[in-house]
Design an enzyme around this catalytic site. Structure first.
Site, mmCIF file in Angstrom:
data_model
loop_
_atom_site.group_PDB
_atom_site.id
_atom_site.type_symbol
_atom_site.label_atom_id
_atom_site.label_comp_id
_atom_site.label_asym_id
_atom_site.label_seq_id
_atom_site.Cartn_x
_atom_site.Cartn_y
_atom_site.Cartn_z
ATOM 1 N N HIS A 89 0.813 -1.226 0.000
ATOM 2 C CA HIS A 89 0.000 0.000 0.000
ATOM 3 C C HIS A 89 0.843 1.271 0.000
ATOM 4 O O HIS A 89 1.892 1.348 0.645
ATOM 5 C CB HIS A 89 -1.050 -0.025 1.118
ATOM 6 C CG HIS A 89 -0.562 0.067 2.528
ATOM 7 N ND1 HIS A 89 -0.376 1.265 3.168
ATOM 8 C CD2 HIS A 89 -0.260 -0.886 3.442
ATOM 9 C CE1 HIS A 89 0.005 1.036 4.421
ATOM 10 N NE2 HIS A 89 0.106 -0.257 4.616
ATOM 11 N N ASP B 259 5.692 2.353 6.963
ATOM 12 C CA ASP B 259 4.441 1.600 6.742
ATOM 13 C C ASP B 259 3.631 2.367 5.704
ATOM 14 O O ASP B 259 2.973 3.333 6.059
ATOM 15 C CB ASP B 259 3.681 1.486 8.080
ATOM 16 C CG ASP B 259 2.295 0.857 7.921
ATOM 17 O OD1 ASP B 259 1.986 0.323 6.849
ATOM 18 O OD2 ASP B 259 1.519 0.921 8.888
ATOM 19 N N GLU C 186 -5.256 1.655 2.377
ATOM 20 C CA GLU C 186 -5.146 0.487 3.265
ATOM 21 C C GLU C 186 -5.406 0.888 4.709
ATOM 22 O O GLU C 186 -6.048 0.163 5.464
ATOM 23 C CB GLU C 186 -3.746 -0.129 3.128
ATOM 24 C CG GLU C 186 -3.594 -1.492 3.791
ATOM 25 C CD GLU C 186 -3.174 -1.451 5.260
ATOM 26 O OE1 GLU C 186 -3.144 -2.511 5.900
ATOM 27 O OE2 GLU C 186 -2.875 -0.357 5.792
ATOM 28 N N GLU C 187 -4.878 2.053 5.072
ATOM 29 C CA GLU C 187 -4.930 2.470 6.479
ATOM 30 C C GLU C 187 -6.345 2.806 6.963
ATOM 31 O O GLU C 187 -6.562 2.990 8.156
ATOM 32 C CB GLU C 187 -3.993 3.658 6.722
ATOM 33 C CG GLU C 187 -2.512 3.357 6.490
ATOM 34 C CD GLU C 187 -1.907 2.413 7.517
ATOM 35 O OE1 GLU C 187 -2.614 1.993 8.460
ATOM 36 O OE2 GLU C 187 -0.720 2.073 7.360
ATOM 37 N N ASP D 214 3.791 -5.982 3.687
ATOM 38 C CA ASP D 214 3.509 -4.924 4.658
ATOM 39 C C ASP D 214 4.502 -5.005 5.809
ATOM 40 O O ASP D 214 5.332 -5.917 5.846
ATOM 41 C CB ASP D 214 2.064 -5.058 5.169
ATOM 42 C CG ASP D 214 1.439 -3.709 5.509
ATOM 43 O OD1 ASP D 214 2.154 -2.825 6.030
ATOM 44 O OD2 ASP D 214 0.226 -3.538 5.276
HETATM 45 CO CO CO Z 1 -0.337 0.846 8.918
HETATM 46 ZN ZN ZN Z 2 0.742 -1.112 6.427
#
Ligand code: CO
Ligand code: ZN
Length: 329
Positions: A63, A166, A197-198, A220
């Protein structure tokens, strides 16, 4: 690898605002794939056709978005009230440097501070140096998003810290895998740089539906269990790429787990088995698309996830790259 990581973590891109990240990645991978598409959610979908008679479709998802703050109100004194976009921790946000997409800088502040109490969003504001509401609104609008400001630095010999590790670390990994793959591969590789994604793995959901994979591997970060007060998950920085067995969003396909662990062994890189008592990845949305997909997540161990200093170990990224190249070949 450090230069690529630095390049990618420094691009502005909170959830729903991933365009600049996609532009950067597209330039890096376009010579190495057959087709590139962007869908309505902003996913960057790169496909490399397999040469087998009936190639399997392997979706890899990393992501592009990261967590941030969205402006919901401007006080008459010029302070911005915000809400989180994704899993922001207010405890680690106090007095951090933040930046908006248009370059406006700010400090996120908590007031009042009551020691020992968990901060509430209503006590947080961003100070952008405006003298009043009018001046503030000339600098940012309601709905603009801020992220922790760029600050990518090396830590010791092997480690790198940055906000947005991230999941830009996995974007860097996927870019590097795509550029290192041989010109022809047996199976079709669908590399998805996903969005949102978050806020609930939304991008990978439509991307998985569109690309209809047989196998889905999310790339990830995962949490660590090697700092003084943290013992779970049993994952350590620098001890290899983690192969996820389960988290709150998905249970990995046992055969795929075995195959990935075997690929790690064949590649001669260290792996760790990961059981995460929280969290979810794009594997969650890939797993339940259409008639179902065999999924797993390959995780880069990361300390202080969802803070302004997310720390990874370059040796784990290298292990992940070698494992993936072995598996995909
Ligand atoms: Co995250
Ligand atoms: Zn992530």
């Amino acid at each position: 690898m450090f230069e690529l990581i630095e390049k990618l973590v420094n691009v502005y891109g909170p959830s729903g605002r991933e365009d600049l990240v996609a532009d950067t990645i597209e330039k890096l991978v376009k010579a190495h794939v057959d087709t590139i598409t962007r869908d309505n959610l902003g996913n960057l979908i790169c496909e490399k056709k397999g040469t087998a008679k009936a190639p399997k479709r392997i979706m890899l998802s990393a992501h592009m978005d990261h967590i941030g703050f969205i402006v919901v109100a401007v006080e008459k004194e010029g302070y911005l009230r915000v809400m989180p976009v994704g899993g922001i921790s207010l405890n680690v946000s106090r007095t951090r440097h933040v930046s908006f997409g248009n370059g406006v800088q700010g400090v996120i502040v908590q007031e009042p501070v009551r020691e020992g109490e968990t901060p509430a969003m209503k006590h947080m504001f961003i100070d952008i140096g405006a003298k009043d509401q009018e001046e503030a609104l000339a600098m940012v609008q309601l709905g603009d998003m801020a992220v922790y400001s760029n600050d990518c630095f090396r830590l010791g010999q092997h480690r790198v810290a940055a906000p947005a590790m991230d999941d830009r670390i996995a974007c860097a990994l996927l870019v590097s895998v795509l550029t290192a793959l041989p010109a022809k591969t047996k199976n079709t590789i669908v590399a998805v740089f996903s969005t949102q994604e978050e806020v609930g793995c939304r991008g990978s959901k439509t991307a998985a539906f569109r690309t209809d994979p047989d196998i889905g591997i999310a790339l990830d970060v995962t949490a660590n269990g090697d700092t003084p007060e943290t013992r779970l998950p049993a994952v350590k920085l620098g001890e290899g790429v983690a192969v996820k067995i389960m988290d709150r969003g998905s249970i990995s396909n046992p055969e795929l787990v075995k195959e990935l662990l075997a690929a790690g062994e064949k590649a001669g890189v260290p792996t760790q088995r990961e059981v995460l008592p929280f969290g979810a990845t794009d594997a969650m949305s890939m797993q339940t698309t259409r008639a179902g997909v065999k999924v797993c997540t390959l995780s880069i161990p990361c300390r202080y996830v969802h803070s302004a200093c997310e720390v990874i170990d370059l040796r784990d990224v290298e292990a992940a790259e070698k494992l993936l190249l072995t598996y995909l070949k």
